[in-house]
Design a protein around this motif. Structure first.
Motif, PDB file in Angstrom:
ATOM      1  N   PRO A   1       0.809  -1.226   0.000  1.00  0.00           N
ATOM      2  CA  PRO A   1       0.000   0.000   0.000  1.00  0.00           C
ATOM      3  C   PRO A   1       0.843   1.277   0.000  1.00  0.00           C
ATOM      4  O   PRO A   1       0.461   2.276  -0.630  1.00  0.00           O
ATOM      5  CB  PRO A   1      -0.834  -0.133   1.278  1.00  0.00           C
ATOM      6  CG  PRO A   1      -0.954  -1.604   1.488  1.00  0.00           C
ATOM      7  CD  PRO A   1       0.372  -2.160   1.061  1.00  0.00           C
ATOM      8  N   MET A   2       1.971   1.239   0.681  1.00  0.00           N
ATOM      9  CA  MET A   2       2.854   2.404   0.706  1.00  0.00           C
ATOM     10  C   MET A   2       3.434   2.678  -0.684  1.00  0.00           C
ATOM     11  O   MET A   2       3.440   3.824  -1.155  1.00  0.00           O
ATOM     12  CB  MET A   2       3.974   2.176   1.720  1.00  0.00           C
ATOM     13  CG  MET A   2       4.995   3.314   1.806  1.00  0.00           C
ATOM     14  SD  MET A   2       6.439   3.040   0.706  1.00  0.00           S
ATOM     15  CE  MET A   2       7.232   1.641   1.519  1.00  0.00           C
ATOM     16  N   TRP A   3       3.904   1.631  -1.366  1.00  0.00           N
ATOM     17  CA  TRP A   3       4.470   1.802  -2.702  1.00  0.00           C
ATOM     18  C   TRP A   3       3.389   2.233  -3.696  1.00  0.00           C
ATOM     19  O   TRP A   3       3.619   3.091  -4.549  1.00  0.00           O
ATOM     20  CB  TRP A   3       5.128   0.503  -3.177  1.00  0.00           C
ATOM     21  CG  TRP A   3       6.375   0.148  -2.448  1.00  0.00           C
ATOM     22  CD1 TRP A   3       6.566  -0.907  -1.602  1.00  0.00           C
ATOM     23  CD2 TRP A   3       7.623   0.849  -2.496  1.00  0.00           C
ATOM     24  NE1 TRP A   3       7.845  -0.903  -1.117  1.00  0.00           N
ATOM     25  CE2 TRP A   3       8.517   0.158  -1.650  1.00  0.00           C
ATOM     26  CE3 TRP A   3       8.069   1.982  -3.159  1.00  0.00           C
ATOM     27  CZ2 TRP A   3       9.834   0.563  -1.463  1.00  0.00           C
ATOM     28  CZ3 TRP A   3       9.382   2.396  -2.973  1.00  0.00           C
ATOM     29  CH2 TRP A   3      10.245   1.694  -2.135  1.00  0.00           C
ATOM     30  N   GLU A   4       2.214   1.627  -3.586  1.00  0.00           N
ATOM     31  CA  GLU A   4       1.116   1.994  -4.480  1.00  0.00           C
ATOM     32  C   GLU A   4       0.759   3.471  -4.323  1.00  0.00           C
ATOM     33  O   GLU A   4       0.523   4.184  -5.307  1.00  0.00           O
ATOM     34  CB  GLU A   4      -0.115   1.130  -4.201  1.00  0.00           C
ATOM     35  CG  GLU A   4      -1.288   1.444  -5.116  1.00  0.00           C
ATOM     36  CD  GLU A   4      -2.508   0.593  -4.823  1.00  0.00           C
ATOM     37  OE1 GLU A   4      -3.473   0.674  -5.604  1.00  0.00           O
ATOM     38  OE2 GLU A   4      -2.506  -0.137  -3.816  1.00  0.00           O
ATOM     39  N   GLN A   5       0.735   3.937  -3.087  1.00  0.00           N
ATOM     40  CA  GLN A   5       0.425   5.344  -2.839  1.00  0.00           C
ATOM     41  C   GLN A   5       1.471   6.258  -3.462  1.00  0.00           C
ATOM     42  O   GLN A   5       1.142   7.306  -4.026  1.00  0.00           O
ATOM     43  CB  GLN A   5       0.314   5.600  -1.336  1.00  0.00           C
ATOM     44  CG  GLN A   5      -0.096   7.017  -0.977  1.00  0.00           C
ATOM     45  CD  GLN A   5      -0.234   7.215   0.520  1.00  0.00           C
ATOM     46  OE1 GLN A   5       0.076   6.328   1.319  1.00  0.00           O
ATOM     47  NE2 GLN A   5      -0.701   8.392   0.910  1.00  0.00           N
ATOM     48  N   LYS A   6       2.733   5.880  -3.363  1.00  0.00           N
ATOM     49  CA  LYS A   6       3.810   6.677  -3.954  1.00  0.00           C
ATOM     50  C   LYS A   6       3.637   6.778  -5.473  1.00  0.00           C
ATOM     51  O   LYS A   6       3.759   7.856  -6.062  1.00  0.00           O
ATOM     52  CB  LYS A   6       5.169   6.059  -3.621  1.00  0.00           C
ATOM     53  CG  LYS A   6       5.632   6.241  -2.182  1.00  0.00           C
ATOM     54  CD  LYS A   6       6.978   5.553  -1.966  1.00  0.00           C
ATOM     55  CE  LYS A   6       7.469   5.681  -0.531  1.00  0.00           C
ATOM     56  NZ  LYS A   6       7.881   7.054  -0.189  1.00  0.00           N
ATOM     57  N   VAL A   7       3.352   5.640  -6.117  1.00  0.00           N
ATOM     58  CA  VAL A   7       3.191   5.639  -7.573  1.00  0.00           C
ATOM     59  C   VAL A   7       1.949   6.432  -7.967  1.00  0.00           C
ATOM     60  O   VAL A   7       1.978   7.221  -8.927  1.00  0.00           O
ATOM     61  CB  VAL A   7       3.100   4.201  -8.125  1.00  0.00           C
ATOM     62  CG1 VAL A   7       2.799   4.221  -9.621  1.00  0.00           C
ATOM     63  CG2 VAL A   7       4.393   3.444  -7.862  1.00  0.00           C
ATOM     64  N   ARG A   8       0.880   6.260  -7.229  1.00  0.00           N
ATOM     65  CA  ARG A   8      -0.353   6.980  -7.540  1.00  0.00           C
ATOM     66  C   ARG A   8      -0.121   8.490  -7.455  1.00  0.00           C
ATOM     67  O   ARG A   8      -0.604   9.260  -8.294  1.00  0.00           O
ATOM     68  CB  ARG A   8      -1.464   6.551  -6.595  1.00  0.00           C
ATOM     69  CG  ARG A   8      -2.863   6.918  -7.073  1.00  0.00           C
ATOM     70  CD  ARG A   8      -3.927   6.443  -6.091  1.00  0.00           C
ATOM     71  NE  ARG A   8      -3.975   5.003  -5.969  1.00  0.00           N
ATOM     72  CZ  ARG A   8      -4.664   4.209  -6.784  1.00  0.00           C
ATOM     73  NH1 ARG A   8      -5.327   4.740  -7.795  1.00  0.00           N
ATOM     74  NH2 ARG A   8      -4.668   2.900  -6.599  1.00  0.00           N
ATOM     75  N   GLY A   9       0.641   8.916  -6.442  1.00  0.00           N
ATOM     76  CA  GLY A   9       0.925  10.334  -6.284  1.00  0.00           C
ATOM     77  C   GLY A   9       1.811  10.888  -7.381  1.00  0.00           C
ATOM     78  O   GLY A   9       1.633  12.035  -7.817  1.00  0.00           O
ATOM     79  N   LEU A  10       2.754  10.084  -7.866  1.00  0.00           N
ATOM     80  CA  LEU A  10       3.679  10.545  -8.902  1.00  0.00           C
ATOM     81  C   LEU A  10       3.104  10.419 -10.311  1.00  0.00           C
ATOM     82  O   LEU A  10       3.291  11.302 -11.150  1.00  0.00           O
ATOM     83  CB  LEU A  10       4.981   9.730  -8.831  1.00  0.00           C
ATOM     84  CG  LEU A  10       5.945  10.046  -7.698  1.00  0.00           C
ATOM     85  CD1 LEU A  10       7.010   8.964  -7.604  1.00  0.00           C
ATOM     86  CD2 LEU A  10       6.611  11.406  -7.913  1.00  0.00           C
ATOM     87  N   ALA A  11       2.436   9.295 -10.587  1.00  0.00           N
ATOM     88  CA  ALA A  11       2.083   8.957 -11.968  1.00  0.00           C
ATOM     89  C   ALA A  11       0.588   8.952 -12.250  1.00  0.00           C
ATOM     90  O   ALA A  11       0.188   8.981 -13.416  1.00  0.00           O
ATOM     91  CB  ALA A  11       2.682   7.598 -12.331  1.00  0.00           C
TER      92      ALA A  11
END
Length: 324
Positions: A249-259
């Motif tokens: 969930p942490m990695w998914e949130q990072k990608v969602r915020g960037l891309a």
């Protein structure tokens, strides 16, 4: 590999690499993912270098890297190119690149993670590289099929031609591989998230092994496959090890915020493709390892273990037995 190391040492001794000629050592770098290229470490007691060779069919990819190496080094932490090699140092490998060696370890997700993800996102929107690489008219679905479905079908040609060398694979499973690839292709065509034009600049081989880190920074290596495609492919390849962990969930949130949301949505089918890759592609590596006796045993052991584990995961995750 031993004969190639001897040839490479003789080349290094006459190539004016500023190494102590009598202390040159050559180490083959094993790539468990296949045998398309040949990589070696060249060192003496003071310095280390990395050399990568390609055969004639894959020479254009390395040449493209050489063409853009200064820009990639200046903007994306690529290694420093020292020399192009325009001779057949190793039989059947007609071209190579010699790099400064980056002293670091494989990225495990802790160090420099935000900077690495930010740099990757920057790459995906790089208008200069998009212009010089050229933008083909293709959709995200086309990019997915180019990256995975075509490779699966090429792998299956190798596998089907030598089924007898894979005794741990049940006979009925071979045909199921074709069905799995066909079903995945159909899912991509049906997904609304894959219908837009694919215009992202992608590394296209962005796994953890291709990002090296140390206390001072990081280096992104192996730019052979640089192309215009789908940002979701890069993120999925890089973050694949965390999909089934509590950290996802942490990695998914990072990608969602960037891309953005669409990239995250497309990643779900890329993750399915990554798992199917571990079912199919490693079997082609198993077969091809017969031609490389010095690494045959460890390549085949790894390929068999990866295949069997991935097969069970695929069955559990996607609800379809390959034996039905």
């Amino acid at each position: 590999m031993e004969k190639n190391a001897i040839r490479l040492k003789k080349w290094a001794q006459r190539a004016e690499l500023e190494l102590e000629s009598e202390n040159i050592h050559i180490q083959y770098i094993w790539n468990p993912g296949g045998f398309v290229n040949q990589s070696y470490q060249i060192s003496d007691e003071e310095k280390r270098m990395h050399v990568k060779f390609a055969d004639r069919a894959h020479q254009p990819s390395l040449q493209q890297w050489a063409c853009h190496h200064e820009y990639l080094r200046g903007n994306y932490e690529a290694p420093k190119l020292l020399m192009e090699i325009h001779e057949t140092v190793i039989p059947e490998y007609s071209y190579g690149l010699l790099f400064e060696f980056f002293e670091g370890e494989t990225w495990k997700g802790q160090a420099w993670s935000d900077r690495i993800l930010s740099k990757i996102c920057q790459l995906h929107g790089d208008t200069h590289l998009k212009r010089v690489l050229g933008v083909e008219e293709k959709s995200y679905a086309d990019a997915f099929i180019d990256t995975y479905i075509h490779r699966f079908r090429e792998d299956m040609k190798i596998i089907d031609a030598d089924r007898g060398s894979l005794p741990f694979v049940q006979e009925e499973t071979f045909d199921m591989f074709h069905e799995m690839a066909d079903q995945l292709e159909e899912e991509v065509h049906q997904s609304i998230h894959f219908q837009r034009p694919a215009e992202d600049v992608v590394h296209n081989d962005l796994n953890q092994q291709n990002i090296l880190v140390n206390g001072d920074g990081f280096c992104i290596i192996d730019w052979d496959d640089l192309t215009v495609g789908d940002a979701a492919a890069d993120f999925a390849s890089l973050l694949w090890p965390w999909v089934d962990t509590s950290e996802w969930p942490m990695w998914e949130q990072k990608v969602r915020g960037l891309a953005g949301d669409d990239v995250v949505e497309r990643m779900s089918l890329y993750f399915k493709a990554k798992l199917l890759d571990d079912v199919i592609d490693v079997l082609a590596d198993y077969v091809e390892a017969e031609e490389y006796p010095e690494v045959k045993e460890r390549t085949q052991q790894r390929a068999k273990a990866t295949h069997l584990k991935a097969l069970e995961l695929y069955k559990a995750r996607y609800g379809k037995s390959l034996y039905e």
